[in-house]
Design an enzyme around this catalytic site. Structure first.
Site, short mmCIF file in Angstrom:
data_model
loop_
_atom_site.label_atom_id
_atom_site.label_comp_id
_atom_site.label_asym_id
_atom_site.label_seq_id
_atom_site.Cartn_x
_atom_site.Cartn_y
_atom_site.Cartn_z
N SER A 24 34.23 -35.11 29.11
CA SER A 24 34.55 -34.39 29.89
C SER A 24 32.75 -34.00 30.19
O SER A 24 32.83 -32.76 31.18
CB SER A 24 35.48 -33.25 29.71
OG SER A 24 34.97 -32.96 28.69
N CYS A 25 31.97 -33.57 30.06
CA CYS A 25 30.46 -32.95 29.57
C CYS A 25 30.13 -33.57 30.95
O CYS A 25 30.34 -35.13 31.42
CB CYS A 25 29.33 -33.96 29.05
SG CYS A 25 27.80 -33.65 28.87
N GLU A 26 29.74 -32.62 31.39
CA GLU A 26 29.25 -32.53 32.59
C GLU A 26 28.22 -33.57 33.52
O GLU A 26 28.05 -33.87 34.17
CB GLU A 26 28.88 -31.48 33.69
CG GLU A 26 28.20 -31.44 35.39
CD GLU A 26 28.54 -29.72 35.23
OE1 GLU A 26 27.01 -29.94 36.23
OE2 GLU A 26 28.47 -28.47 35.40
N ARG B 171 27.29 -36.43 31.57
CA ARG B 171 28.16 -37.46 31.64
C ARG B 171 28.36 -38.48 32.52
O ARG B 171 27.95 -39.18 33.07
CB ARG B 171 29.02 -37.62 29.97
CG ARG B 171 29.46 -39.59 29.94
CD ARG B 171 28.35 -40.57 29.35
NE ARG B 171 29.08 -41.02 28.94
CZ ARG B 171 28.97 -42.55 29.57
NH1 ARG B 171 28.07 -42.03 30.58
NH2 ARG B 171 28.64 -43.55 29.18
#
Length: 575
Positions: A367-369, A371
């Site tokens: 969910s890392c932006e 990524r």
């Protein structure tokens, strides 16, 4: 010592009786079975073979069992035979291979067994394990609970099962692989443990890590802190805690310590953002797509994309679109929504491009932006390369060269980022890769790269790193680009369509070389390196000779075609 007890052909099974017969000390040797005992095994196995179900290859298993018993072989391999059950096993074996069957349970195990490979079955439990066991691989089953683990066990792999708890870990254990279970706690680690894979569980707290540990894969758990012992591991150790909701205090402490001049601990991989994944979309595929379009187009777009709901990775792609809308670029970059909508229209018109793009998006499970932003970069690359391969630039060699240069520059930046990652002690590799692309997007004319990222500050990439990277890209481009371009797949696709005769001549030249020169050139190379007769060296030498030949032939073809096309356009170079 071995007790001489008569084996009777009654009871719950031969192996149960054999275990009673063999009361073994560690130095005992198995006693040869009597002819009558052999006959009993063969009779039992024959009955088992006859009672098989369709699809089971019990005839092959019976032959292997018989040979194993008659020759007193130490290893028995019954893997990949679609077996649903096993008969009693030869008592003398020390290695049992039963991978990739349909087994739901196992019989009593031979008393001298040291190695069991039982992965990829449907096992729900395991029988008692012999004291001699040293290695157990029962990954990819349905096991809910493990039996008592023998003290001599050194390797335990039970990943992708349904374990909620682990028993006490044996003192000699060196490798523990329990990823993909339902564990929320873990017993103390043995002092000799070297490798640990604990990813994709629900662990909230770790025991102390022994100094012997050199690799710990702890991704996607519920860890908010780490034990101090993680920083005392050896300098060549590797720890991955990506996908855990580490607290801000823990992150700051780790970053402060690992960037200090006296730090000599392990390399620690982490990820920005929390541990949630985007595998579960908030909207259906059609709804996620139509959200990028103006209201007057949404009805038609929704109808088109409903047809793709059941394609592979459609759910993950839908979730990716949800996350993409929440990135810095989506919020701040003018025209970004229109760019995404235009891209989605191209996907709806090409099943091949859609399949490729869905697969690329499937990798963006974090969910890392940033990524998600890096995945968007990769999707843009996929689109342009697909368009080039399909003929968009057949009549515009200059545009194709520009695209090729961008792909070349991105490859070099990936090499540079990979090298940078190796130098960092506390690293989110996604941030490193994205930092080079984002911060050099303008200077290197990277049309596929987002212009903003959220977490550049934790990437570890400095201004000096960026200057060095830019200089390296330009230097390698000057010296290597034409050779790289001559082997580029989209360029070959253009040549096949637009220069069919020249392409056919080049292919004929290559096959003539294979027939007349290849074997001798490989032999000469092996002889020069003193590796004649080495199969691995022969494969490597063959690949090198093939690449050199293709490089020579395709470079000559590329030079000819580019000289002709660029001169027609009033240019005499490939810039």
């Amino acid at each position: 010592m071995i007790k001489s007890t008569n084996i009777q052909a009654i009871g719950s099974g031969i192996m149960h009786q054999i275990n009673n017969v063999y009361s073994l000390t560690p130095l005992s040797l198995p006693m040869e079975l009597t002819p009558s005992c052999n006959e009993f095994y063969l009779k039992t196995w024959s009955e088992w073979e006859k009672n098989g179900t369709p699809g089971e290859q019990r005839n092959i298993a019976f032959n292997r069992l018989k040979i194993c018993l008659q020759n007193q072989e130490a290893e028995l391999n019954l893997s990949e035979l679609d077996l649903k059950t096993l008969p009693d096993l030869p008592p003398q074996i020390t290695t049992l291979e039963i991978r990739k069957n349909l087994l739901t349970h196992l019989p009593d195990l031979p008393p001298m067994l040291k190695v069991i490979h039982a992965q990829f079955n449907q096992l729900e439990s395991l029988p008692a394990l012999p004291e001699t066991l040293e290695e157990l691989n029962a990954g990819d089953n349905k096991i809910k609970e493990l039996p008592f683990l023998p003290e001599n066990l050194t390797h335990l792999r039970v990943h992708n099962n349904r374990l909620h708890i682990l028993p006490l870990l044996p003192p000699e254990l060196k490798l523990l692989v329990v990823s993909g279970n339902r564990l929320d706690s873990i017993p103390p680690f043995p002092d000799k443990l070297e490798g640990l894979a604990l990813a994709n569980n629900f662990i909230e707290q770790l025991p102390e890590l022994p100094f012997s540990m050199n690799r710990a894969v702890l991704m996607n758990n519920n860890l908010t802190t780490l034990p101090e012992s993680v920083l005392r591991l050896a300098q060549n150790a590797f720890v991955n805690v990506a996908g855990n909701p580490l607290s801000g205090h823990t992150m700051r402490t780790l970053q402060q310590i690992t960037t200090g001049p006296d730090y000599s601990g392990p390399q620690i991989f982490f990820s920005m953002g929390n541990s949630a994944t985007i595998s579960a979309p908030e909207h259906s595929l059609a709804d996620a797509v139509t959200a990028w379009f103006p209201e007057n187009k949404q009805s038609d777009v929704s109808q088109i994309w409903h047809a793709f709901e059941h394609e592979e990775h459609a759910n993950t792609f839908s979730a990716f679109l949800d996350r993409l809308s929440d990135t810095v670029s989506a919020r701040n970059t003018s025209g970004f929504r229109e760019q995404v909508a235009a891209w989605l229209e191209k996907l709806s018109a090409s099943a091949e491009l859609r399949q490729q793009s869905f697969a690329v998006a499937a990798d963006a499970t974090e969910s890392c932006e940033d990524r998600v932003a890096l995945t968007w970069n990769n999707l843009r690359k996929t689109l342009l390369v697909h368009q080039a391969s399909e003929g968009l630039f057949d009549n515009d060699t200059g545009a194709l060269l520009s695209l090729g240069r961008e792909m070349f520059r991105l490859e070099i930046l990936e090499d540079i980022a990979r090298d940078k990652v190796r130098t960092l002690h506390f690293v989110d590799e996604i941030e490193v890769y994205l930092a080079f692309q984002t911060m050099l997007a303008e200077k290197l004319q990277l049309s596929t790269a987002v212009k903003e990222m959220r977490f550049y500050g934790v990437s570890g990439v400095t201004a000096n790193d960026l200057r060095t990277a830019e200089a390296m890209v330009r230097s390698r481009e000057e010296n290597e680009f034409t050779d790289w371009f001559s082997l580029w797949g989209p360029w070959h696709a253009v040549l096949k369509r637009t220069e069919a005769d020249r392409w056919a001549q080049a292919e004929e030249q290559k096959y003539e070389m294979l027939e007349n020169e290849y074997s001798q050139r490989v032999a000469d190379r092996l002889k020069a390196s003193g590796l004649s007769g080495d199969a691995d060296a022969e494969r490597e030498a063959g690949a090198q000779v093939m690449r050199e030949t293709e490089q020579q032939i395709y470079r000559q073809l590329t030079d000819e075609v580019l000289a002709l096309r660029l001169s027609e356009n009033g240019s005499n170079h490939i810039a």
